[in-house]
Design a protein around this motif. Structure first.
Motif, PDB file in Angstrom:
ATOM      1  N   TYR A 162       0.509  -1.650  -0.047  1.00 13.00           N
ATOM      2  CA  TYR A 162       0.153   0.284   0.234  1.00 13.00           C
ATOM      3  C   TYR A 162       0.869   1.343  -0.470  1.00 13.00           C
ATOM      4  CZ  TYR A 162       0.589   2.281   4.817  1.00 13.00           C
ATOM      5  OH  TYR A 162       0.695   2.847   5.810  1.00 13.00           O
ATOM      6  N   LEU A 163       1.880   0.825   0.616  1.00 13.46           N
ATOM      7  CA  LEU A 163       2.595   2.278   0.861  1.00 13.46           C
ATOM      8  C   LEU A 163       2.911   2.006  -0.501  1.00 13.46           C
ATOM      9  CD1 LEU A 163       5.114   1.786   3.320  1.00 13.46           C
ATOM     10  CD2 LEU A 163       3.220   4.290   3.663  1.00 13.46           C
ATOM     11  N   THR A 164       3.604   1.470  -1.420  1.00 16.03           N
ATOM     12  CA  THR A 164       4.118   1.641  -2.541  1.00 16.03           C
ATOM     13  C   THR A 164       3.347   2.404  -3.445  1.00 16.03           C
ATOM     14  OG1 THR A 164       5.978   0.127  -2.265  1.00 16.03           O
ATOM     15  CG2 THR A 164       5.161  -0.077  -5.075  1.00 16.03           C
ATOM     16  N   LEU A 165       1.657   1.433  -3.714  1.00 10.81           N
ATOM     17  CA  LEU A 165       0.863   2.051  -4.790  1.00 10.81           C
ATOM     18  C   LEU A 165       0.360   3.487  -4.478  1.00 10.81           C
ATOM     19  CD1 LEU A 165      -0.595  -1.366  -4.574  1.00 10.81           C
ATOM     20  CD2 LEU A 165       0.427  -0.128  -6.308  1.00 10.81           C
ATOM     21  N   GLY A 166       0.033   3.680  -3.021  1.00 13.72           N
ATOM     22  CA  GLY A 166       0.307   4.991  -2.527  1.00 13.72           C
ATOM     23  C   GLY A 166       1.152   5.838  -2.985  1.00 13.72           C
ATOM     24  N   GLY A 167       2.696   5.438  -2.914  1.00 10.81           N
ATOM     25  CA  GLY A 167       3.783   7.117  -3.555  1.00 10.81           C
ATOM     26  C   GLY A 167       3.727   6.285  -4.668  1.00 10.81           C
ATOM     27  N   SER A 168       2.819   5.998  -5.525  1.00 16.28           N
ATOM     28  CA  SER A 168       3.649   6.150  -7.452  1.00 16.28           C
ATOM     29  C   SER A 168       2.229   6.312  -7.568  1.00 16.28           C
ATOM     30  CB  SER A 168       2.886   4.315  -7.734  1.00 16.28           C
ATOM     31  OG  SER A 168       4.057   3.461  -6.988  1.00 16.28           O
ATOM     32  N   GLU A 169       0.845   6.774  -6.906  1.00 23.14           N
ATOM     33  CA  GLU A 169      -0.742   7.566  -7.285  1.00 23.14           C
ATOM     34  C   GLU A 169      -0.191   8.964  -7.931  1.00 23.14           C
ATOM     35  OE1 GLU A 169      -5.446   7.288  -6.718  1.00 23.14           O
ATOM     36  OE2 GLU A 169      -3.606   5.742  -6.503  1.00 23.14           O
ATOM     37  N   VAL A 170       0.797   8.985  -6.054  1.00 27.43           N
ATOM     38  CA  VAL A 170       0.827  11.155  -5.706  1.00 27.43           C
ATOM     39  C   VAL A 170       1.784  11.212  -6.918  1.00 27.43           C
ATOM     40  CG1 VAL A 170       2.319  12.141  -4.133  1.00 27.43           C
ATOM     41  CG2 VAL A 170       1.253  10.576  -3.248  1.00 27.43           C
ATOM     42  N   PHE A 171       2.819  10.240  -7.369  1.00 22.97           N
ATOM     43  CA  PHE A 171       3.856  10.988  -8.661  1.00 22.97           C
ATOM     44  C   PHE A 171       2.964  11.132  -9.948  1.00 22.97           C
ATOM     45  CE2 PHE A 171       7.144   9.876  -5.161  1.00 22.97           C
ATOM     46  CZ  PHE A 171       7.903  11.212  -5.103  1.00 22.97           C
ATOM     47  N   LEU A 172       2.019  10.029 -10.034  1.00 23.69           N
ATOM     48  CA  LEU A 172       1.691   9.817 -11.578  1.00 23.69           C
ATOM     49  C   LEU A 172       0.127  10.885 -11.724  1.00 23.69           C
ATOM     50  CD1 LEU A 172       0.615   7.661 -13.736  1.00 23.69           C
ATOM     51  CD2 LEU A 172      -0.581   6.743 -12.572  1.00 23.69           C
ATOM     52  N   LEU A 173      -0.335  11.155 -10.359  1.00 28.26           N
ATOM     53  CA  LEU A 173      -1.070  12.364 -10.360  1.00 28.26           C
ATOM     54  C   LEU A 173      -0.626  13.723 -11.322  1.00 28.26           C
ATOM     55  CD1 LEU A 173      -3.554  11.752  -7.153  1.00 28.26           C
ATOM     56  CD2 LEU A 173      -4.241  11.209  -9.480  1.00 28.26           C
ATOM     57  N   ALA A 174       0.825  13.997  -9.745  1.00 26.74           N
ATOM     58  CA  ALA A 174       1.817  14.800 -10.303  1.00 26.74           C
ATOM     59  C   ALA A 174       2.228  14.893 -12.281  1.00 26.74           C
ATOM     60  CB  ALA A 174       2.703  14.683  -9.676  1.00 26.74           C
TER      61      ALA A 174
END
Length: 324
Positions: free
Chosen positions: A108-120
């Motif tokens: 969940y940390l990996t997916l959550g962090g990835s989504e943060v950067f993908l939104l950018a």
């Protein structure tokens, strides 16, 4: 205290007990059904959105490529927590082993962090599309898109690799009961009997850095976008630009707002009940809302969905592979 008890209490080898959402409510069976329905909606909504974009040649551009990645992350994100939570409720167990807890935390940390950067990355894509439309095919070519997506996944995994091992190696000599429905870092840290203040400070700084870079990219992109929209002569162009950007901003506010609450607000603002509600918002409800936001508010997607639902189109799709 004998050596056996000391080992069980001071290592991560024994099981944890997840309190979960259902024990907090008067009608857990009803809530279980609701969560199951929401889970099915999230899975079907995101999978349908991926298929629509994949099968319709009109949607083969960078913006929709990023949306498929977002949907894929959401499918994995909700799958990390909800199936276990539902199975535990059905089987009447609430145990999770330390390795399972660590794996769930890492994912969940990996997916959550990835989504943060993908939104950018998606905000940058909209900036190039609206502010530099003539250069868009060059600045957002397939190679650049792959680089942005792979960078998002890499940075997200760095977050998982940094926080998970440290969190799980703290001694847990208090209660083994996690007041949450999954192994979220702040909830697990509350069980540690050692001083975690330094680690919490470093985790806070890490989260600030992880959010500061994407927020800077998003705010800068939308500042230029708003300025460009303001100068547009076409009312139709302004409307389309606002519709596209408002969908993305809705997702950003939902996801970033929950992340700020969970990892950046002081502990005095947190209670187990509030933490579970906020986590429910960004781990379960957000994956449901994302495909709705990007489909119902997007005419291109709705038209593609109608074409896909056409009987003739369905026959073609079933008879041969989708064009890519």
């Amino acid at each position: 205290m004998d050596n056996t008890t000391w080992v069980v209490n001071h290592t991560g080898l024994s099981d944890f007990d997840l309190v979960g959402l259902f024990s907090q409510y008067k009608y857990p069976a009803l809530l279980c059904v609701i969560v199951f329905v929401v889970f099915l909606m999230a899975m079907s909504g995101n999978i349908i959105l991926i298929l629509v974009i994949y099968c319709d040649a009109h949607l083969h551009n960078p913006m929709y490529f990023f949306i498929t990645q977002l949907s894929f992350m959401d499918v994995m994100y909700i799958s990390v927590t909800v199936p276990k939570m539902l199975m535990d409720q059905v089987l009447g167990v609430n145990k999770i082993s330390a390795p399972e807890c660590g794996m769930q935390m890492f994912l969940y940390l990996t997916l959550g962090g990835s989504e943060v950067f993908l939104l950018a990355a998606m905000a940058y894509d909209r900036y190039v599309a609206i502010c530099h439309p003539l250069l868009y095919p060059i600045l957002m070519n397939h190679r650049v898109c792959l680089l942005l997506v792979s960078s998002s996944w890499f940075l997200g995994s760095v977050d998982g690799f940094m926080l998970t091992p440290v969190t799980m190696t703290f001694p847990f000599c208090r209660s083994r009961v996690i007041h949450h429905f999954f192994c979220e870092v702040p909830a697990v840290m509350k069980l540690s009997c050692s001083d975690t203040s330094l680690y919490e400070t470093l985790m806070y700084l890490c989260c600030v850095l992880m959010l500061l870079i994407p927020v800077t990219v998003i705010s800068s992109s939308y500042s230029f976008i708003l300025f460009t929209i303001h100068r547009m002569n076409s009312a139709e162009g302004q409307k389309k630009a606002f519709a596209t950007c408002s969908s993305h901003m809705t997702v950003v506010i939902l996801f970033y707002g929950a992340s700020v609450y969970t990892y950046m607000l002081p502990t005095s603002y947190h209670t187990p009940e509030k933490d579970m509600i906020v986590s429910f918002l960004y781990t379960i409800l957000t994956p449901v809302l994302n495909p709705l936001i990007y489909s119902l508010r997007n005419k291109d997607v709705t038209r593609a969905l109608k074409r896909m639902l056409n009987v003739g189109t369905l026959r073609k799709i079933l008879g041969r592979k989708c064009l890519y």
